[in-house]
Enzyme design. Structure first.
Site, PDB file in Angstrom:
ATOM      1  N   PHE A   1     -11.180  29.386 -45.320  1.00 31.31           N
ATOM      2  CA  PHE A   1     -11.992  30.598 -45.150  1.00 31.31           C
ATOM      3  C   PHE A   1     -11.518  31.836 -46.101  1.00 31.31           C
ATOM      4  O   PHE A   1     -10.293  31.817 -46.500  1.00 31.31           O
ATOM      5  CB  PHE A   1     -11.713  31.391 -43.698  1.00 31.31           C
ATOM      6  CG  PHE A   1     -12.073  30.331 -42.481  1.00 31.31           C
ATOM      7  CD1 PHE A   1     -13.324  30.177 -42.379  1.00 31.31           C
ATOM      8  CD2 PHE A   1     -10.999  29.715 -41.728  1.00 31.31           C
ATOM      9  CE1 PHE A   1     -13.809  29.297 -41.495  1.00 31.31           C
ATOM     10  CE2 PHE A   1     -11.499  29.161 -40.678  1.00 31.31           C
ATOM     11  CZ  PHE A   1     -13.058  28.882 -40.489  1.00 31.31           C
ATOM     12  N   GLU A   2     -12.494  32.510 -46.824  1.00 26.29           N
ATOM     13  CA  GLU A   2     -12.169  33.438 -47.530  1.00 26.29           C
ATOM     14  C   GLU A   2     -12.852  34.876 -47.417  1.00 26.29           C
ATOM     15  O   GLU A   2     -14.082  34.805 -47.255  1.00 26.29           O
ATOM     16  CB  GLU A   2     -12.817  33.140 -49.158  1.00 26.29           C
ATOM     17  CG  GLU A   2     -11.973  31.934 -49.864  1.00 26.29           C
ATOM     18  CD  GLU A   2     -10.622  32.393 -50.584  1.00 26.29           C
ATOM     19  OE1 GLU A   2     -10.475  33.517 -50.579  1.00 26.29           O
ATOM     20  OE2 GLU A   2     -10.117  31.267 -50.951  1.00 26.29           O
ATOM     21  N   GLN A   3     -12.116  35.905 -46.955  1.00 29.46           N
ATOM     22  CA  GLN A   3     -12.522  37.190 -46.565  1.00 29.46           C
ATOM     23  C   GLN A   3     -12.316  38.175 -47.910  1.00 29.46           C
ATOM     24  O   GLN A   3     -11.379  38.210 -48.186  1.00 29.46           O
ATOM     25  CB  GLN A   3     -11.715  37.669 -45.406  1.00 29.46           C
ATOM     26  CG  GLN A   3     -11.983  39.163 -45.119  1.00 29.46           C
ATOM     27  CD  GLN A   3     -13.303  39.455 -44.808  1.00 29.46           C
ATOM     28  OE1 GLN A   3     -13.931  38.727 -43.729  1.00 29.46           O
ATOM     29  NE2 GLN A   3     -13.895  40.524 -45.541  1.00 29.46           N
TER      30      GLN A   3
END
Length: 837
Positions: A326-328
């Site tokens: 996951f990359e926010q």
């Protein structure tokens, strides 16, 4: 009027952003929450997202939850370099907790023979959820506060189902030291009136930043090498459970939205099963639904890849699980302007929390599918392994037991069976010596992981890589290796140990220490620090029927500061601590150079400094700091560029300049030039070569060929340029073993790791090219055809005189990510033997 309305709208946005969000902003509101379970605020003293949680408060809350909830147990798996605990929560139903060890054993049976009798419909799925392996990507660990509360306090049939059918291994912070460093920065620079201006100091943390751990390592590259304490804790947990899904919560640039895997479909390692990617895509549908529900933008199947198995999101793919990255988009503080409007810290936390929940929903719904996949993965693996029955991989170095030991240590941490040798043997002109070599049977459970660690690969479907394209471990350790018959194997090693060091006898004349062993620099520094005179032999010789190679260290007994008895006791201690052998001799007469010959040169104790701070790569600097401090027990003074000009450099005889990311000020340049001309030795790495050339320290002839795009569209230009990046591959070079830079190496070729496109022409005098790339240098990994042509016959190392001093340069990294043991000796040779170069 329009301008006034816009101003009022902006002010309103800022005011809203400054009001702390309570738990209702994050949590689903269609369920109830047990009031006996403490909220995060009741323990840490502020709302989630109001401040950046410090690691000590995160730990306090996790321990409090474990005490309050029968759904949670907690364990401390060790500490970071800075002494912070490496916690793991196990979250599941109370009934599962009462049977947790049996559940774990039954789960592991899916990877063993006879698993076909297990009913996966009755088994819990195992999910490892990990947060913020990069400390300055803090939305993950802050979301862990909310996720842990939700799982402990939430009351609904959906939560009960998840807890009944799932064992959650909950790692609230992969990187405690980095998170603490960044939380301090963000919190100490926070204003009461939050300022979203991207130029605000809050969003520009000081060097080295909070991304890395104590020694400035990117720990998301250490899942295969496991060189760091944080990695060793999580790898032990991983193999103890073999989770079906592992999530890794990161952040990316502020103007980005939210990414989840799968990544680029053409950049998946060929050893990863296709079903892995199909399941990853199915899990992604749950993220799509969840993010749609809260109106968050997202994307998938772009940018990121699944190639390097040393990352958390890819490591499970070679171990029968599914890794999810996951990359926010990062607020890098509390609120910041972005292309997508005002980006608040609570918003980033909510996205991470939302996808943590959608992962659990996916795991619960796909439980049988995931468990069946795990079983089929290992069934296929056993079939592959059976083809290797009677075969094994062997690796070692007949002159260096420690290097071989440390590779065996990595394999053991990865639950790979390692055997000793039944006896010495020679194969393909390589001699494997008992105690200096190990064997890995091919017919074993983790054969795919073994293949991933030992393979050499030079053909790829895509020319772009998010990380390195090769990591062949025996090449990284500069070991002899190959496939052989299992009949050479002795017993499986259960208790792996470094060999015991010793002195073979007491002497009243001299002691000799060959330079081959990995820990010889540690031993030599202890000797010199004690004030003991030591010399290095420039040529091979034979004495008392034993041959000694280039670089042998000679310690005369006479005219030392201690008597012969005390010297023997001290050297015995040195030999034991450095796991090597020291020979006592009774004569100075040798075949070749006698011990009193001028071919032996007196050594001085190195006093080493390293430039750090703005403009310097913290990765390269951290690797060197770690090498000196953790491996060799050699002090190294880290001098920041901000006060460098106030430092008296006269006390240092060696200074290291690692890869520079920009310019250094003129005063630093002039001070360094003066120091070198007065006798100092400056060692430059990677991009420092360009800085040294541009600032007239050195004048190497560099190969520079402009590459012109032909038949490349505007849309393809980024891929065209990316294909020219040498992101990390392994190349072969010839070595002149008589040159001091190569002392301690027994072969005439060496494997070098390269991740630059700096190509130096060789010197016209052949003896000034002690390391030179071969005409067919690519051993493993990707390099463009154009860059490969430039690399052939170029040199990665040069020495330049400057007044009384020297400048020594390496175009590439000899200490890459702490596991490139095979070239550490090159740096140490430059440290100890630079006077001979």
């Amino acid at each position: 009027m329009k301008k006034l309305l816009l101003l009022l709208f902006t002010v309103t946005q800022c005011v809203r952003a400054q009001a702390p969000e309570d738990l209702s902003y994050y949590l689903p509101q269609n369920i109830s929450y047990n009031t006996d379970i403490p909220t995060p605020k009741s323990v840490i003293g502020h709302e989630v997202g109001e401040w950046h949680v410090t690691h000590d408060k995160l730990v306090e809350y996790m321990k409090t939850l474990a005490e309050a909830s029968d759904r949670i147990s907690i364990e401390d798996r060790g500490t970071t370099y800075e002494g912070r605990p490496l916690l793991l929560l196990t979250i599941t139903s109370p009934e599962n907790h009462r049977n947790i060890e049996n559940i774990r054993r039954e789960h592991l049976k899916l990877s063993e023979p006879g698993s076909g009798s297990l009913s996966t419909g009755d088994m819990p799925v195992v999910v490892y959820q990990g947060f913020s392996i990069h400390g300055n990507e803090p939305s993950g660990s802050n979301a862990a506060l909310v996720a842990a509360y939700y799982l402990a306090a939430g009351e609904s049939p959906e939560i009960d189902e998840i807890l009944d059918h799932t064992v959650i291994l909950f790692d609230p912070c992969f990187n405690p030291d980095g998170l603490q460093r960044f939380a301090y920065w963000a919190n100490t620079n926070k204003s009461r009136n939050l300022n979203p201006d991207k130029n605000e100091r809050e969003y520009h943390e000081v060097w080295p930043g909070g991304r890395t751990n104590h020694y400035w390592f990117d720990m998301n590259r250490d899942w295969l090498p496991v060189q760091l304490p944080e990695s060793r804790a999580r790898i032990a947990t991983y193999h103890r459970w073999l989770p079906n899904i592992l999530t890794d919560h990161h952040e990316m640039g502020t103007n980005s939205t939210f990414f989840f895997q799968p990544g680029e479909p053409n950049r998946v390692h060929p050893l990863t099963p296709q079903m892995n990617q199909e399941l990853t895509k199915q899990i992604g549908k749950f993220h799509i639904k969840a993010l749609n529900n809260i109106g968050s933008l997202y994307y998938s199947e772009e940018n990121y890849d699944d190639f390097f198995y040393g990352k958390g999101s890819t490591f499970p793919d070679i171990n029968g699980g599914i890794g999810i990255l996951f990359e926010q988009g990062s607020s890098r503080g509390h609120i910041q302007e972005s292309d997508n409007g005002l980006l608040t810290f609570p918003f980033t936390i909510r996205n991470q929390f939302t996808t943590a929940l959608s992962t659990l929903e996916a795991a619960s719904n796909m439980r049988k599918q995931l468990l069946d996949y795990q079983r089929s993965f290992y069934t296929d693996t056993r079939s592959q392994a059976s083809k290797g029955k009677g075969k094994a991989l062997v690796f070692g170095d007949e002159k260096d037991a420690a290097k071989a030991y440390h590779l065996a240590e990595i394999l053991k941490r990865q639950q790979i069976k390692v055997y000793d040798l039944a006896g010495d043997f020679t194969e393909n002109k390589k001699h494997y010596k008992e105690g200096f070599a190990y064997m890995v049977p091919k017919n074993q459970k983790n054969i795919k992981l073994i293949e991933a660690m030992f393979e050499t690969r030079t053909e790829f479907t895509d020319s772009l890589f998010y990380d390195i394209s090769s990591w062949t471990f025996p090449l990284a350790f500069d070991l002899d290796y190959g496939e052989t018959a299992l009949s050479h194997a002795g017993q499986e090693i259960s208790d792996l140990r470094l060999r015991e060091g010793k002195i073979n006898r007491q002497s009243n004349y001299a002691y000799l220490l060959e330079w081959h062993e990995y820990y010889t620099p540690k031993a030599l520094y202890q000797i010199l620090r004690k004030g003991i005179r030591a010399k290095v032999g420039k040529t091979p010789f034979t004495i008392e029927d034993r041959e000694y190679d280039y670089g042998t260290i000679m310690i005369p007994v006479q005219n030392q500061k201690m008597d012969s008895g005390a010297l023997y006791v001290f050297l015995q201690k040195v030999a034991e601590e450095s796991h090597l052998e020291i020979d006592g001799v009774s004569t100075g007469h040798a075949v070749g150079s006698d011990l009193g010959s001028n071919q032996f040169k007196t050594l001085e104790m190195p006093q080493v400094a390293m430039l750090t701070g703005n403009g310097i790569s913290p990765y390269d600097a951290g690797e060197i700091w770690h090498l000196f401090d953790q491996r060799y027990d050699i002090p190294i003074t880290k001098i920041d560029e901000s006060y460098f000009n106030r430092v008296n450099l006269d006390k240092y005889n060696v200074l290291i300049l690692t890869s520079t990311r920009g310019s250094l000020n003129t005063d630093i340049k002039e001070k360094l030039q003066t120091w070198v001309k007065n006798g100092g030795v400056l060692i430059g790495y990677r991009q420092a070569v360009n800085w040294l050339k541009n600032n007239e320290f050195i004048d190497p002839e560099l190969r520079k060929k402009e590459i012109t795009a032909k038949d490349v569209t505007y849309e393809q230009q980024q891929d065209f340029r990316g294909a020219q990046v040498t992101g990390g591959a392994i190349f072969e070079a010839d070595v002149d073993r008589s040159h001091p830079i190569n002392f301690g190496y027994k072969n005439d070729k060496i494997a070098l790791f390269r991740n630059t496109n700096i190509f130096m022409e060789p010197d016209e005098q052949s003896y000034n090219n002690p390391i030179i790339y071969t005409d067919d240098p690519l051993l493993s990994g990707y390099i463009s055809e154009e860059n490969l042509e430039q690399l052939k016959g170029s040199v990665p190392f040069k020495v330049f005189r400057s007044g009384k001093g020297k400048v020594i340069i390496f175009t590439d990294n000899t200490n890459f990510r702490a596991f490139w043991y095979g070239t550490n000796k090159l740096l140490m040779n430059a440290i100890f033997f630079n006077k001979l170069m």
